[in-house]
Motif scaffolding. Structure first.
Motif, PDB file in Angstrom:
ATOM      1  N   ILE A  71      31.785  10.136  57.024  1.00 50.46           N
ATOM      2  CA  ILE A  71      32.577   9.210  56.646  1.00 50.46           C
ATOM      3  C   ILE A  71      31.950   8.522  55.378  1.00 50.46           C
ATOM      4  CG2 ILE A  71      34.051   7.241  57.822  1.00 50.46           C
ATOM      5  CD1 ILE A  71      33.217   8.540  60.552  1.00 50.46           C
ATOM      6  N   GLY A  72      30.907   7.618  55.499  1.00 48.56           N
ATOM      7  CA  GLY A  72      31.404   6.980  54.293  1.00 48.56           C
ATOM      8  C   GLY A  72      31.244   7.946  52.875  1.00 48.56           C
ATOM      9  N   TRP A  73      31.088   9.260  52.808  1.00 48.06           N
ATOM     10  CA  TRP A  73      31.239  10.144  51.809  1.00 48.06           C
ATOM     11  C   TRP A  73      32.809  10.030  51.674  1.00 48.06           C
ATOM     12  CZ3 TRP A  73      33.358  14.277  49.399  1.00 48.06           C
ATOM     13  CH2 TRP A  73      32.317  14.136  48.396  1.00 48.06           C
ATOM     14  N   ALA A  74      32.787  10.595  52.512  1.00 46.48           N
ATOM     15  CA  ALA A  74      34.844  10.365  51.730  1.00 46.48           C
ATOM     16  C   ALA A  74      35.087   9.615  52.098  1.00 46.48           C
ATOM     17  CB  ALA A  74      35.291  10.952  53.685  1.00 46.48           C
ATOM     18  N   LEU A  75      35.112   8.464  52.591  1.00 47.04           N
ATOM     19  CA  LEU A  75      35.744   6.885  52.017  1.00 47.04           C
ATOM     20  C   LEU A  75      35.051   6.732  50.652  1.00 47.04           C
ATOM     21  CD1 LEU A  75      35.259   4.639  54.792  1.00 47.04           C
ATOM     22  CD2 LEU A  75      37.052   6.040  54.169  1.00 47.04           C
ATOM     23  N   THR A  76      33.816   7.159  49.506  1.00 38.25           N
ATOM     24  CA  THR A  76      33.539   6.507  48.215  1.00 38.25           C
ATOM     25  C   THR A  76      33.962   7.930  47.480  1.00 38.25           C
ATOM     26  OG1 THR A  76      31.962   7.267  49.051  1.00 38.25           O
ATOM     27  CG2 THR A  76      31.778   5.208  49.045  1.00 38.25           C
ATOM     28  N   ALA A  77      34.560   8.566  47.968  1.00 39.38           N
ATOM     29  CA  ALA A  77      34.981   9.867  47.125  1.00 39.38           C
ATOM     30  C   ALA A  77      36.053   9.733  46.203  1.00 39.38           C
ATOM     31  CB  ALA A  77      35.701  11.174  48.459  1.00 39.38           C
ATOM     32  N   ARG A  78      37.119   8.994  45.835  1.00 35.88           N
ATOM     33  CA  ARG A  78      37.692   8.563  44.573  1.00 35.88           C
ATOM     34  C   ARG A  78      37.003   7.852  44.153  1.00 35.88           C
ATOM     35  NH1 ARG A  78      43.383   5.124  45.377  1.00 35.88           N
ATOM     36  NH2 ARG A  78      44.187   4.961  43.094  1.00 35.88           N
ATOM     37  N   THR A  79      35.892   6.854  43.870  1.00 38.04           N
ATOM     38  CA  THR A  79      34.824   6.317  43.500  1.00 38.04           C
ATOM     39  C   THR A  79      34.048   7.465  42.784  1.00 38.04           C
ATOM     40  OG1 THR A  79      35.917   4.115  44.764  1.00 38.04           O
ATOM     41  CG2 THR A  79      33.562   4.274  42.922  1.00 38.04           C
ATOM     42  N   ARG A  80      33.396   8.003  43.974  1.00 34.72           N
ATOM     43  CA  ARG A  80      32.910   8.972  43.079  1.00 34.72           C
ATOM     44  C   ARG A  80      33.211  10.045  41.933  1.00 34.72           C
ATOM     45  NH1 ARG A  80      28.278  10.229  46.635  1.00 34.72           N
ATOM     46  NH2 ARG A  80      29.735   9.474  48.299  1.00 34.72           N
ATOM     47  N   PHE A  81      34.145  10.433  42.299  1.00 37.17           N
ATOM     48  CA  PHE A  81      35.198  11.239  41.019  1.00 37.17           C
ATOM     49  C   PHE A  81      35.699  10.406  40.472  1.00 37.17           C
ATOM     50  CE2 PHE A  81      34.219  13.633  45.251  1.00 37.17           C
ATOM     51  CZ  PHE A  81      32.718  14.803  44.607  1.00 37.17           C
ATOM     52  N   SER A  82      35.736   9.646  40.080  1.00 39.55           N
ATOM     53  CA  SER A  82      36.568   8.420  39.076  1.00 39.55           C
ATOM     54  C   SER A  82      35.966   8.995  37.862  1.00 39.55           C
ATOM     55  CB  SER A  82      36.681   6.584  39.646  1.00 39.55           C
ATOM     56  OG  SER A  82      37.671   6.294  39.257  1.00 39.55           O
ATOM     57  N   SER A  83      36.606   9.246  36.858  1.00 39.55           N
ATOM     58  CA  SER A  83      37.046   8.977  35.579  1.00 39.55           C
ATOM     59  C   SER A  83      37.382   7.864  34.755  1.00 39.55           C
ATOM     60  CB  SER A  83      37.352  10.497  34.529  1.00 39.55           C
ATOM     61  OG  SER A  83      39.257  10.062  35.350  1.00 39.55           O
ATOM     62  N   LYS A  84      37.398   6.777  35.856  1.00 36.26           N
ATOM     63  CA  LYS A  84      37.675   5.180  35.465  1.00 36.26           C
ATOM     64  C   LYS A  84      35.936   5.335  35.156  1.00 36.26           C
ATOM     65  CE  LYS A  84      39.768   1.273  36.520  1.00 36.26           C
ATOM     66  NZ  LYS A  84      40.704   0.320  37.528  1.00 36.26           N
TER      67      LYS A  84
END
Length: 180
Positions: A71-84
């Protein structure tokens, strides 16, 4: 002029790299907390099996730790793979002052974990009986897992100045370095 003004003016050179380190550390801890539960309870379950006890509680709690980690991994997936690019650290000076403390904190955490296990073994009426050993393994594994997480965060912050340019380069936001 405040530190925030310095950062806005681009004066503090490490602020962006430290912001990257903070973001990577936050993403890491989002799944590592659950992994720590899974590791600790797995140790308890394995020791229970080795000592001929029922490992059910350990397996159930390890599975819960895996779920929390996912769940923790999924909740930060957007941040994890962000190119921003990450926001520059507004507390860069404080972060820089804290970086040299990480090795001492890790060493203290290892010592405290070992001391806690010894004290629990000594004050427990059963001492180190077959019933108590899985619990001591749980405490030791939890402490050492958290210590590993602290070591990883320290490494990320210490090396953020090298990691951030490579991250930018991989995303095409920085010219490749000419050094080998």
């Amino acid at each position: 002029m405040t530190l925030g003004d310095d950062i806005a003016a681009g004066i503090h050179q490490r602020a962006e790299a430290l912001g990257f380190g903070k973001r990577r550390s936050t993403v890491f801890w989002s799944w590592w907390c659950g992994a720590t539960l899974a590791i600790a309870w797995s140790a308890e379950a394995i020791l229970s099996v080795v000592l001929g006890q029922t490992p059910d509680r350990g397996f159930v709690m390890a599975a819960l730790g895996i779920i929390v980690s996912a769940i923790g991994w999924a909740l930060t997936a957007r941040t994890r793979f962000s190119s921003k690019p990450p926001k520059p650290a507004t507390d860069a000076e404080r972060l820089e002052q804290g970086i040299p403390l990480y090795p001492r904190i890790v060493a203290a955490s290892i010592i405290l974990t070992a001391a806690l296990v010894v004290v629990l073994a000594l004050i427990n009426p059963g001492g180190t009986t077959r019933e108590v050993i899985p619990f001591l393994g749980l405490v030791a594994a939890a402490g050492l897992s958290l210590t590993g997480g602290l070591a990883r965060s320290g490494w990320l912050m210490t090396n953020s100045s090298a990691l951030y340019p490579r991250w930018l380069e991989r995303r095409g936001q920085l010219a490749p370095s000419s050094t080998p």
